[in-house]
Design a protein around this motif. Structure first.
Motif, PDB file in Angstrom:
ATOM      1  N   LEU A 164       4.900 -57.547 -36.682  1.00  0.00           N
ATOM      2  CA  LEU A 164       5.559 -57.939 -37.921  1.00  0.00           C
ATOM      3  C   LEU A 164       5.814 -56.728 -38.807  1.00  0.00           C
ATOM      4  O   LEU A 164       6.920 -56.561 -39.354  1.00  0.00           O
ATOM      5  CB  LEU A 164       4.698 -58.968 -38.658  1.00  0.00           C
ATOM      6  CG  LEU A 164       5.214 -59.425 -40.028  1.00  0.00           C
ATOM      7  CD1 LEU A 164       6.576 -60.092 -39.892  1.00  0.00           C
ATOM      8  CD2 LEU A 164       4.210 -60.359 -40.697  1.00  0.00           C
ATOM      9  N   VAL A 165       4.801 -55.877 -38.959  1.00  0.00           N
ATOM     10  CA  VAL A 165       4.973 -54.676 -39.782  1.00  0.00           C
ATOM     11  C   VAL A 165       6.045 -53.776 -39.194  1.00  0.00           C
ATOM     12  O   VAL A 165       6.880 -53.199 -39.909  1.00  0.00           O
ATOM     13  CB  VAL A 165       3.630 -53.934 -39.911  1.00  0.00           C
ATOM     14  CG1 VAL A 165       3.818 -52.581 -40.605  1.00  0.00           C
ATOM     15  CG2 VAL A 165       2.622 -54.769 -40.688  1.00  0.00           C
ATOM     16  N   GLN A 166       6.058 -53.667 -37.870  1.00  0.00           N
ATOM     17  CA  GLN A 166       7.062 -52.827 -37.216  1.00  0.00           C
ATOM     18  C   GLN A 166       8.468 -53.403 -37.380  1.00  0.00           C
ATOM     19  O   GLN A 166       9.441 -52.665 -37.612  1.00  0.00           O
ATOM     20  CB  GLN A 166       6.718 -52.671 -35.736  1.00  0.00           C
ATOM     21  CG  GLN A 166       7.567 -51.658 -34.993  1.00  0.00           C
ATOM     22  CD  GLN A 166       7.174 -51.556 -33.528  1.00  0.00           C
ATOM     23  OE1 GLN A 166       6.856 -52.562 -32.896  1.00  0.00           O
ATOM     24  NE2 GLN A 166       7.167 -50.336 -33.002  1.00  0.00           N
ATOM     25  N   SER A 167       8.594 -54.721 -37.260  1.00  0.00           N
ATOM     26  CA  SER A 167       9.913 -55.340 -37.392  1.00  0.00           C
ATOM     27  C   SER A 167      10.446 -55.234 -38.812  1.00  0.00           C
ATOM     28  O   SER A 167      11.668 -55.219 -39.026  1.00  0.00           O
ATOM     29  CB  SER A 167       9.840 -56.808 -36.971  1.00  0.00           C
ATOM     30  OG  SER A 167       8.983 -57.538 -37.832  1.00  0.00           O
ATOM     31  N   LEU A 168       9.573 -55.155 -39.791  1.00  0.00           N
ATOM     32  CA  LEU A 168      10.000 -54.992 -41.179  1.00  0.00           C
ATOM     33  C   LEU A 168      10.316 -53.546 -41.535  1.00  0.00           C
ATOM     34  O   LEU A 168      10.738 -53.263 -42.669  1.00  0.00           O
ATOM     35  CB  LEU A 168       8.923 -55.525 -42.134  1.00  0.00           C
ATOM     36  CG  LEU A 168       8.670 -57.036 -42.085  1.00  0.00           C
ATOM     37  CD1 LEU A 168       7.491 -57.396 -42.983  1.00  0.00           C
ATOM     38  CD2 LEU A 168       9.905 -57.812 -42.505  1.00  0.00           C
ATOM     39  N   LEU A 170       8.157 -50.999 -41.750  1.00  0.00           N
ATOM     40  CA  LEU A 170       7.154 -50.446 -42.663  1.00  0.00           C
ATOM     41  C   LEU A 170       6.294 -49.364 -42.030  1.00  0.00           C
ATOM     42  O   LEU A 170       5.420 -48.816 -42.705  1.00  0.00           O
ATOM     43  CB  LEU A 170       6.244 -51.571 -43.188  1.00  0.00           C
ATOM     44  CG  LEU A 170       6.936 -52.657 -44.005  1.00  0.00           C
ATOM     45  CD1 LEU A 170       5.928 -53.696 -44.453  1.00  0.00           C
ATOM     46  CD2 LEU A 170       7.675 -52.077 -45.207  1.00  0.00           C
ATOM     47  N   TYR A 250      -0.454 -47.562 -38.564  1.00  0.00           N
ATOM     48  CA  TYR A 250       0.941 -47.547 -38.988  1.00  0.00           C
ATOM     49  C   TYR A 250       1.458 -46.175 -39.394  1.00  0.00           C
ATOM     50  O   TYR A 250       2.668 -46.027 -39.598  1.00  0.00           O
ATOM     51  CB  TYR A 250       1.137 -48.517 -40.159  1.00  0.00           C
ATOM     52  CG  TYR A 250       0.641 -49.904 -39.883  1.00  0.00           C
ATOM     53  CD1 TYR A 250       1.077 -50.611 -38.760  1.00  0.00           C
ATOM     54  CD2 TYR A 250      -0.277 -50.535 -40.720  1.00  0.00           C
ATOM     55  CE1 TYR A 250       0.620 -51.893 -38.490  1.00  0.00           C
ATOM     56  CE2 TYR A 250      -0.733 -51.818 -40.468  1.00  0.00           C
ATOM     57  CZ  TYR A 250      -0.285 -52.482 -39.345  1.00  0.00           C
ATOM     58  OH  TYR A 250      -0.736 -53.749 -39.083  1.00  0.00           O
TER      59      TYR A 250
END
Length: 324
Positions: A164-168, A170, A250
């Motif tokens: 999710l973080v990667q798709s956003l 971030l 991240y």
């Protein structure tokens, strides 16, 4: 004749009703006092004092070793064979080198910025959410509360969160250190319980005078909730300051790492910070002193702020957790 002490027993005298035999007098014994209300004996006081003393030594002795080692010269550390317990030839060279610029100074500034921005954002969202859930007439507050409680027992897991973080988009962004862990349901519930304890008549009177929800929250609810707000703010601040896992997931840029991740690299001896590697190799600094100095820098803000919030813990946490 031996006089019976007045406190030993109390006799009840009653006049019998006509046609009934007289009841014998009864002795009323005072109920036993609970154990925690009994006056402690000298042995009990000595035992409690000894336990507290050992607990304090167990906490302070490692901190003493860390601080003394960070202030010791390379010669003193070599003579002690590692960690130093007795101070000798103290110097601030390690702190001067760490704060003179480079990766450690930059990491400390990153940690300070993430802590300030993250704590402000988390407190704003938590206070607004808790206030809305504390008002029984708010729209869908029961269903929202159920959803929040469900997240305390069930979570998506590490891989979906990373995707999710990667798709956003971030990754390699400081927002990745704030948004994934911005909200704590436990903190929201504590705030909600405290807000529910505020008199409804006080809020109704402000609403009659024309105050809206935001004004009631800002001028009435928050001033009456300083204790719980101070405690929850400390919780969020310590969480952001001590966080390292999100940065290791991240962030790929070494220049963006916070202080905790740099400290881990030093402790694991993966690499020395920029500007310190040559000083350690030439013998001007001890690598162990640098490691201990970074640990002290990481612990210092929490150690300084905690005593100022300590007086609010009982009122803020216990009252907020029990009410509602």
């Amino acid at each position: 004749m031996t006089a019976v002490p007045e406190a030993a027993a109390v006799r009840e005298t009653t006049t019998p009703a006509p046609g009934r035999p007289a009841r014998p007098p009864r002795r009323w014994a005072a109920p036993p006092r609970p154990v925690w209300e009994e006056k402690p004996s000298r042995a009990g006081l000595a035992g409690k004092g000894l336990v507290l003393l050992l607990a304090c030594l167990g906490i302070l002795f490692p901190l003493w070793i860390v601080i003394v080692t960070s202030l010791s010269t390379r010669k003193t550390i070599d003579e002690a064979g590692g960690l130093v317990m007795i101070p000798k030839d103290l110097t601030f060279v390690a702190y001067q080198e760490l704060l003179s610029g480079g990766q450690v100074t930059r990491a400390a500034l990153v940690s300070i910025g993430i802590t300030l921005v993250g704590t402000l954002f988390s407190m704003a969202v938590s206070v607004l959410c808790a206030y809305g859930l504390s008002r029984s007439g708010s729209l869908g507050h029961r269903w929202i509360l159920m959803v929040l409680l469900a997240t305390m027992f069930f979570s998506a897991g590490l891989i979906p969160t990373y995707l999710l973080v990667q798709s956003l988009g971030l990754t390699d962004s400081y927002l990745a250190l704030i948004l994934p862990s911005a909200i704590s349901v436990f903190n929201i519930l504590v705030l909600r319980g405290f807000f529910m304890g505020i008199s409804q008549e006080l809020i109704d009177s402000a609403r009659i005078d024309g105050a809206g929800d935001l004004r009631i929250l800002w001028q009435i609810v928050l001033p009456l909730s300083r204790a719980v707000v101070a405690v929850i703010t400390l919780f969020y601040a310590v969480g952001y300051w001590s966080a390292w896992f999100n940065a290791s997931l991240y962030l790929n840029d070494q220049d963006m790492l916070p202080l905790q991740n740099v400290m881990i690299q030093l402790v694991q001896k993966q690499e020395a910070p920029v500007g310190l590697g040559q000083a350690i190799k030439t013998g001007e600094l001890s690598g162990l002193a640098v490691q201990m100095a970074v640990m002290v820098m990481a612990l210092l803000p929490v150690a300084v702020l905690s005593p100022f919030v300590q007086r609010h813990f009982k009122k803020g946490m216990l009252t907020g957790a029990v009410k509602g």
